[in-house]
Design a protein around this motif. Structure first.
Motif, short mmCIF file in Angstrom:
data_model
loop_
_atom_site.label_atom_id
_atom_site.label_comp_id
_atom_site.label_asym_id
_atom_site.label_seq_id
_atom_site.Cartn_x
_atom_site.Cartn_y
_atom_site.Cartn_z
N PRO A 188 17.36 12.51 -6.93
CA PRO A 188 16.11 11.98 -7.48
C PRO A 188 16.13 10.46 -7.47
N GLY A 189 14.96 9.89 -7.63
CA GLY A 189 14.84 8.44 -7.69
C GLY A 189 14.45 7.79 -6.37
N LEU A 190 14.33 8.59 -5.31
CA LEU A 190 14.02 8.02 -4.00
C LEU A 190 12.64 7.37 -3.99
N ARG A 191 11.67 8.05 -4.57
CA ARG A 191 10.31 7.50 -4.53
C ARG A 191 10.23 6.19 -5.29
N ASP A 192 10.83 6.13 -6.45
CA ASP A 192 10.80 4.89 -7.22
C ASP A 192 11.46 3.75 -6.45
N ALA A 193 12.61 4.02 -5.85
CA ALA A 193 13.32 2.98 -5.10
C ALA A 193 12.51 2.52 -3.90
N THR A 194 11.85 3.48 -3.22
CA THR A 194 11.05 3.12 -2.04
C THR A 194 9.84 2.30 -2.44
N GLU A 195 9.20 2.67 -3.53
CA GLU A 195 8.01 1.93 -3.96
C GLU A 195 8.37 0.52 -4.41
N VAL A 196 9.53 0.36 -5.04
CA VAL A 196 9.99 -0.99 -5.41
C VAL A 196 10.21 -1.82 -4.15
N PHE A 197 10.88 -1.23 -3.18
CA PHE A 197 11.13 -1.90 -1.90
C PHE A 197 9.82 -2.29 -1.21
N LEU A 198 8.86 -1.36 -1.18
CA LEU A 198 7.59 -1.65 -0.52
C LEU A 198 6.85 -2.77 -1.24
N GLY A 199 6.92 -2.77 -2.56
CA GLY A 199 6.29 -3.86 -3.31
C GLY A 199 6.89 -5.21 -2.96
N GLU A 200 8.20 -5.24 -2.76
CA GLU A 200 8.88 -6.49 -2.43
C GLU A 200 8.49 -6.99 -1.04
N VAL A 201 8.42 -6.10 -0.07
CA VAL A 201 8.09 -6.56 1.29
C VAL A 201 6.64 -6.99 1.39
N LEU A 202 5.78 -6.41 0.56
CA LEU A 202 4.39 -6.87 0.52
C LEU A 202 4.30 -8.23 -0.17
N GLU A 203 5.04 -8.37 -1.25
CA GLU A 203 5.04 -9.65 -1.97
C GLU A 203 5.60 -10.77 -1.10
N ASN A 204 6.60 -10.46 -0.31
CA ASN A 204 7.23 -11.46 0.56
C ASN A 204 6.51 -11.62 1.90
N GLU A 205 5.40 -10.90 2.05
CA GLU A 205 4.53 -10.99 3.24
C GLU A 205 5.25 -10.58 4.53
N ILE A 206 6.25 -9.74 4.40
CA ILE A 206 6.83 -9.11 5.59
C ILE A 206 5.86 -8.07 6.13
N ALA A 207 5.21 -7.36 5.21
CA ALA A 207 4.12 -6.45 5.55
C ALA A 207 2.87 -6.94 4.86
N SER A 208 1.73 -6.69 5.49
CA SER A 208 0.47 -7.17 4.93
C SER A 208 -0.28 -6.10 4.14
N ASP A 209 0.05 -4.85 4.39
CA ASP A 209 -0.63 -3.75 3.69
C ASP A 209 0.23 -2.50 3.86
N GLY A 210 0.00 -1.53 2.98
CA GLY A 210 0.78 -0.31 3.09
C GLY A 210 0.18 0.81 2.28
N ARG B 274 11.30 13.47 -0.31
CA ARG B 274 10.91 12.75 0.90
C ARG B 274 9.78 11.79 0.57
N VAL B 275 9.83 10.62 1.20
CA VAL B 275 8.76 9.62 1.05
C VAL B 275 8.34 9.18 2.44
N THR B 276 7.04 9.16 2.68
CA THR B 276 6.48 8.71 3.96
C THR B 276 5.49 7.60 3.69
N ALA B 277 5.60 6.52 4.43
CA ALA B 277 4.72 5.38 4.21
C ALA B 277 4.30 4.77 5.54
N LEU B 278 3.11 4.23 5.57
CA LEU B 278 2.60 3.48 6.73
C LEU B 278 2.37 2.05 6.29
N LEU B 279 2.90 1.10 7.06
CA LEU B 279 2.76 -0.32 6.72
C LEU B 279 2.19 -1.09 7.90
#
Length: 464
Positions: free
Chosen positions: A290-312, A222-227
């Motif tokens: 397995p691999g969920l956390r890595d995939a989620t962190e890659v996704f979060l990095g992309e949305v931050l880079e693309n400025e869809i989210a400003s912080d997370g 499980r992965v939980t994130a706040l953005l």
């Protein structure tokens, strides 16, 4: 049958301890969880099994006395509260709490209506399974009420409403007949799916006494994130990006306004681990692979880079996960400490959420400039809790109608998951198409011709 004779007859069925008549002892059965509605029951009856429920219903019907089904009393629409007449019997299923069976291979649980949701969750967890109905009130909400109100919660995005978990039901009808449909079949097209008549109808058509619920395998990861996001429109972009990147693993996707979390911080001293933002998204993903956390962190990095989210921030432990969810689950409590609130449990098409929020905000502030808007909810399934904090003197009815009219312009619903109860009866009548109301009333009259099952809830002007 006189009331004393009825109470004596009920006592013979359920035992002296199964009938509550003292005024002080009836208090827990006399008001809803929010204390918005207060009733005066004739008595409360606590049967021990389905046959006793049937016998109680038959006695009440013979006496012409209405029955109000009662579970964990966690509803938010007054659906389990009797009226002030002193003529209604509250039928509490709290003593019917057995877990009858857990089928590990078939991934099902058969459970009585009075079983607390958390108890059922813990029982299947020990078997490596998951009952994925998740509610803030899961420590007191009971299965019968959950089925009867078609409860939602934070997992609807992935697992659906309560309706999607129900494989079979045992029901006592308005004439006391027991219908045993406790099948464990995932595919059954043999005639009408009659159990649907009793799911989400708030005890107005029959009394659910037991259910077979579909379980699922318990995710191992499980992965939980706040953005933080700058707008509701960006929150939707984030949802689309999440669907593309981690797709079916998405379990929860909650939208919370910055103002809502500011109240949580102010009143409950909980800390938001990000800087101030107009909106926040709480995201949860889960998987057995397995691999969920890595995939989620890659996704979060992309949305931050693309400025869809400003912080997370991503939770690094179960405690941090719990802390993030506590922010979401504390919004209503903080709202209550801020003052009087008028609640709206609405849904609109997911793509319309940003425009709905803009239109609704403008309409509210134009007519009620003293109001504070407290918007949050399950953006992944289109359900928003659009609550408004107002002075005591404000006309709640006018505010309700304003919000519901805006909802209507977007093709939405005035009740996404909390039900109609007695709180929204007039608004349902006002907002629903006459043809829809007519067919619903036909079903009610057919199944409960004397209007003795939870009268005054969901419908208005139903006369036997």
């Amino acid at each position: 049958m006189q009331h004393k004779s009825l109470i004596d007859a009920l006592s013979k069925v359920v035992g002296d301890r199964g009938v509550v008549t003292e005024v002080d002892d009836l208090v827990p059965f006399s008001h809803d969880w929010r204390h918005m509605f207060h009733g005066r029951p004739l008595c409360a009856v606590l049967p021990r099994n389905t046959q006793e429920v049937s016998d109680v219903v038959r006695l009440c019907v013979a006496a012409g006395v209405a029955i109000v089904p009662f579970g964990g009393n966690t509803g938010l629409s007054g659906g389990a509260t009797p009226d002030q007449s002193g003529q209604q019997v509250v039928l509490s299923l709290t003593r019917m709490s057995a877990i009858r069976d857990i089928d590990v291979m078939g991934e099902t649980i058969e459970v009585e209506a009075g079983c607390i949701l958390q108890t059922a969750q813990e029982a299947v967890d020990e078997k490596g399974l998951l009952l994925p109905i998740t509610l803030a009130a899961e420590g007191s909400a009971r299965i019968g009420g959950i089925v009867s109100t078609n409860a939602g919660g934070t997992n609807v995005l992935r697992y659906g409403m309560a309706r999607s978990r129900v494989l079979g039901l045992e029901v006592v009808t308005a004439d006391g007949q027991i219908i045993n449909g406790l099948r464990r079949l995932r595919k059954d097209n043999a005639g009408y799916d009659w159990k649907q008549w009793f799911i989400g109808t708030e005890g107005t058509l029959g009394i659910v006494t037991a259910a077979v619920l579909q379980l699922t395998s318990k995710p191992r990861y499980r992965v939980t994130a706040l953005l933080a996001v700058s707008s509701a429109a960006n929150a939707l972009k984030l949802l689309c990006a999440a669907r593309g990147a981690i797709g079916e693993t998405l379990t929860g996707f909650e939208l919370m306004s910055g103002a809502a979390l500011a109240r949580v911080t102010r009143h409950l001293q909980l800390k938001v681990p990000l800087g101030q933002a107009d909106w926040y998204v709480l995201l949860e993903a889960s998987s057995s692979l397995p691999g969920l956390r890595d995939a989620t962190e890659v996704f979060l990095g992309e949305v931050l880079e693309n400025e869809i989210a400003s912080d997370g921030v991503v939770a690094e432990s179960e405690k941090q996960e719990a802390d993030l969810w506590a922010l979401r689950e504390s919004i209503t409590e903080a709202e209550g400490k801020e003052g009087r609130s008028v609640k709206h449990d609405v849904s609109v098409p997911i793509s319309a959420i940003p425009e709905f929020l803009q239109v609704a905000d403008e309409a509210v502030m134009r007519i009620f400039p003293e109001a504070q808007i407290n918007a949050f909810g399950h953006i992944g399934d289109g359900n928003l809790h659009y609550n408004v904090i107002v002075p005591q003197s404000l006309d709640a009815l006018a505010l309700n109608q304003l919000i519901h009219d805006v909802v209507g312009t977007f093709g939405g619903s005035i009740s996404a998951e909390h039900g109609i109860g007695q709180y929204r009866v007039d608004e349902l009548t006002r907002c629903r198409a006459p043809a829809e109301l007519a067919i619903a009333r036909q079903i009610k009259v057919a199944l409960d011709p004397q209007n003795l099952l939870n009268p005054g809830k969901v419908f208005s002007n139903i006369k036997p």
